[in-house]
Write an enzyme that holds these catalytic residues in place. Structure first.
Site, mmCIF file in Angstrom:
data_model
loop_
_atom_site.group_PDB
_atom_site.id
_atom_site.type_symbol
_atom_site.label_atom_id
_atom_site.label_comp_id
_atom_site.label_asym_id
_atom_site.label_seq_id
_atom_site.Cartn_x
_atom_site.Cartn_y
_atom_site.Cartn_z
ATOM 1 N N ARG A 47 0.628 -0.868 0.367
ATOM 2 C CA ARG A 47 -0.386 0.124 -0.133
ATOM 3 C C ARG A 47 0.939 1.251 -0.169
ATOM 4 N NH1 ARG A 47 -0.960 1.807 4.514
ATOM 5 N NH2 ARG A 47 -1.828 0.271 5.168
ATOM 6 N N TYR A 99 -17.586 15.661 -15.731
ATOM 7 C CA TYR A 99 -18.003 14.543 -15.735
ATOM 8 C C TYR A 99 -18.631 13.734 -14.365
ATOM 9 C CZ TYR A 99 -16.478 9.226 -14.800
ATOM 10 O OH TYR A 99 -16.896 7.815 -14.748
ATOM 11 N N ASP A 171 -8.041 18.038 -14.609
ATOM 12 C CA ASP A 171 -8.784 17.003 -15.312
ATOM 13 C C ASP A 171 -7.826 16.691 -16.455
ATOM 14 O OD1 ASP A 171 -9.429 14.301 -15.980
ATOM 15 O OD2 ASP A 171 -11.352 14.757 -14.960
ATOM 16 N N LYS A 196 -8.800 5.570 -19.441
ATOM 17 C CA LYS A 196 -8.681 6.305 -20.449
ATOM 18 C C LYS A 196 -7.704 6.207 -21.542
ATOM 19 C CE LYS A 196 -12.771 6.710 -18.431
ATOM 20 N NZ LYS A 196 -13.247 7.978 -18.038
HETATM 21 C C1 LIG Z 1 -13.482 8.765 -16.383
HETATM 22 C C2 LIG Z 1 -13.183 10.197 -15.895
HETATM 23 C C3 LIG Z 1 -12.913 10.153 -14.321
HETATM 24 C C4 LIG Z 1 -13.040 9.077 -13.774
HETATM 25 O O1 LIG Z 1 -12.314 7.991 -14.106
HETATM 26 P P1 LIG Z 1 -11.824 6.722 -12.908
HETATM 27 O O2 LIG Z 1 -11.083 5.676 -13.407
HETATM 28 O O3 LIG Z 1 -13.553 5.942 -14.089
HETATM 29 O O4 LIG Z 1 -12.454 6.517 -11.712
HETATM 30 C C5 LIG Z 1 -13.026 11.361 -14.580
HETATM 31 N N1 LIG Z 1 -12.468 12.244 -15.334
HETATM 32 C C6 LIG Z 1 -12.904 12.455 -16.459
HETATM 33 C C7 LIG Z 1 -12.701 13.450 -17.578
HETATM 34 C C8 LIG Z 1 -13.582 10.923 -17.129
HETATM 35 O O5 LIG Z 1 -13.364 10.764 -18.159
#
Ligand SMILES: *Cc1c(COP(=O)(O)O)cnc(C)c1O
Length: 380
Positions: A47, A99, A171, A196
């Site tokens: 961890r 998101y 983000d 992603k």
């Molecule tokens: C998918 C996504 C998230 C969240 O991420 P997870 O890996 O699904 O927890 C946050 N911001 C954006 C822009 C996303 O597309």
């Protein structure tokens, strides 16, 4: 080192001390032997740290031009860790078009704990200042925004954040460091859903943070370890592998994205197309200034402008898969109002344009002719 080289070598030790393996081994272990209490080789418990995760974290820091990378069990776990920097009474200003899961985390969890959020449009950066007071601790920016593809001027927001001494977090999931590098534009924290584009193959859920400031890194590392939302070594390996082809994939995502966006724009059965590469996109100039390309994310509405027409299109797609998520090699289509953004109340969605006829595409790296042919038959 330039970006394409960095995706392959950045932050990477190319000599494995044990056998010279070119890729870091998957250290599938929870713990590490000690010769005497406290006598270990840098790792005590997975961890707190794991060599495969450390290899990934160092690569993440490198491609974002940061100094410290932290990997988490999901993108939301990474955002959750950022939020734990704050305390009741603190205020955060966030993009209003973001998101759905981030919105849910902010409003359903952290609002309850006494953090106040202001969700605002940020296309005019000057508008942010009036929401800043002595309790404001952070500005949260998503750009391009999901799913409306608005572009926020990171440099302009960073100037305001610096002047008012609040943190700026970006983000960067949609753009990836191939297209834009928020830390270079003045952000303090860059966040990713590595699920992603960084992972890139729809086979892993992961999140990450990268920062330059050592004190901030220490605080976030404390939270990562104390809250414990870390990712496993196998997943770390997969994302590290994904990053090595990020530049190649992004190049094709951009080319295919452009082809699909232009096809949709000319199509009779399509009303609006949201893609920052169009010259008449309201934030096109900012996109051109801060991004190297316009990416493979596109949203559009049907000419009929009904839920039924949008559902019909997504159900008839064959090469595009109807699914949540984005950023993988395969093309995906989604219906934000009922899928990714269902957790945002209808009135809030309507304000930003997430109407029932909106379809979001994550354009993959297949042959563009097949993607266009597929859209043509589904729209027809
Ligand atoms: C998918 C996504 C998230 C969240 O991420 P997870 O890996 O699904 O927890 C946050 N911001 C954006 C822009 C996303 O597309």
């Amino acid at each position: 080192m330039k970006f394409n080289t960095k995706t392959i070598h950045g932050g990477q030790e190319n000599t494995d001390p044990a056998y010279g393996s070119v890729m870091p081994p998957i250290y599938q272990t929870s713990t590490y032997s000690q010769s005497t209490p406290g006598g270990h080789k840098g790792y005590e418990y997975s961890r707190s740290g794991n060599p495969t995760r450390a290899a990934l974290e160092s690569a993440l820091a490198s491609i974002e031009n940061g100094k410290f990378g932290l990997a988490f069990g999901s993108g939301l776990a990474a955002i959750d860790a950022v939020m734990k920097l704050f305390k009741p009474g603190d205020e955060i200003i966030s993009t209003n078009d973001l998101y759905g899961g981030s919105y849910r985390l902010f409003t359903s969890i952290f609002e309850k704990w006494g953090i106040k959020f202001h969700f605002i449009g940020m296309q005019e950066a000057e508008g942010i200042e009036q929401y800043i007071n002595e309790n404001t601790k952070m500005i949260w920016v998503e750009t391009p925004t999901n799913p409306m593809m608005n572009i926020i001027d990171i440099e302009a927001v960073a100037k305001i954040a610096k002047k008012k001494q609040v943190l700026l977090a970006v983000d960067n999931t949609f753009a990836t460091p191939y297209l834009q590098q928020p830390l270079d534009l003045g952000a303090d924290i860059v966040m990713h859903s590595a699920t992603k584009y960084l992972g890139g193959h729809s086979d892993v859920v992961m999140g990450s943070l990268v920062v330059k400031n050592e004190k901030l890194a220490e605080k976030l590392y404390f939270i990562q370890n104390a809250s414990g939302a870390v990712c496993g070594p196998q997943d770390s390996f997969l994302v590290l592998r994904g990053i090595k082809t990020l530049h190649l994939r992004m190049q094709r995502h951009c080319e295919n994205g452009e082809a699909v966006a232009r096809f949709l724009k000319d199509h009779q059965k399509v009303d609006k197309v949201y893609w920052p590469g169009f010259e008449d996109h309201p934030n096109h100039e900012i996109a051109k200034k801060q991004m190297k390309g316009f990416g493979g994310m596109i949203s559009f509405t049907t000419a009929e402008n009904t839920l039924k027409s949008a559902v019909r299109v997504v159900e008839n797609l064959k090469v595009f898969t109807l699914a949540e998520s984005l950023g993988g090699v395969e093309s995906l289509a989604g219906h934000p109002a009922s899928m990714t953004h269902a957790s945002i109340p209808m009135e809030e969605r309507a304000k930003t344009g997430v109407v029932d006829s909106l379809i979001r595409l994550s354009v993959g790296v297949e042959d563009e002719e097949d993607l266009i042919e597929d859209l043509k038959q589904a729209l027809g």
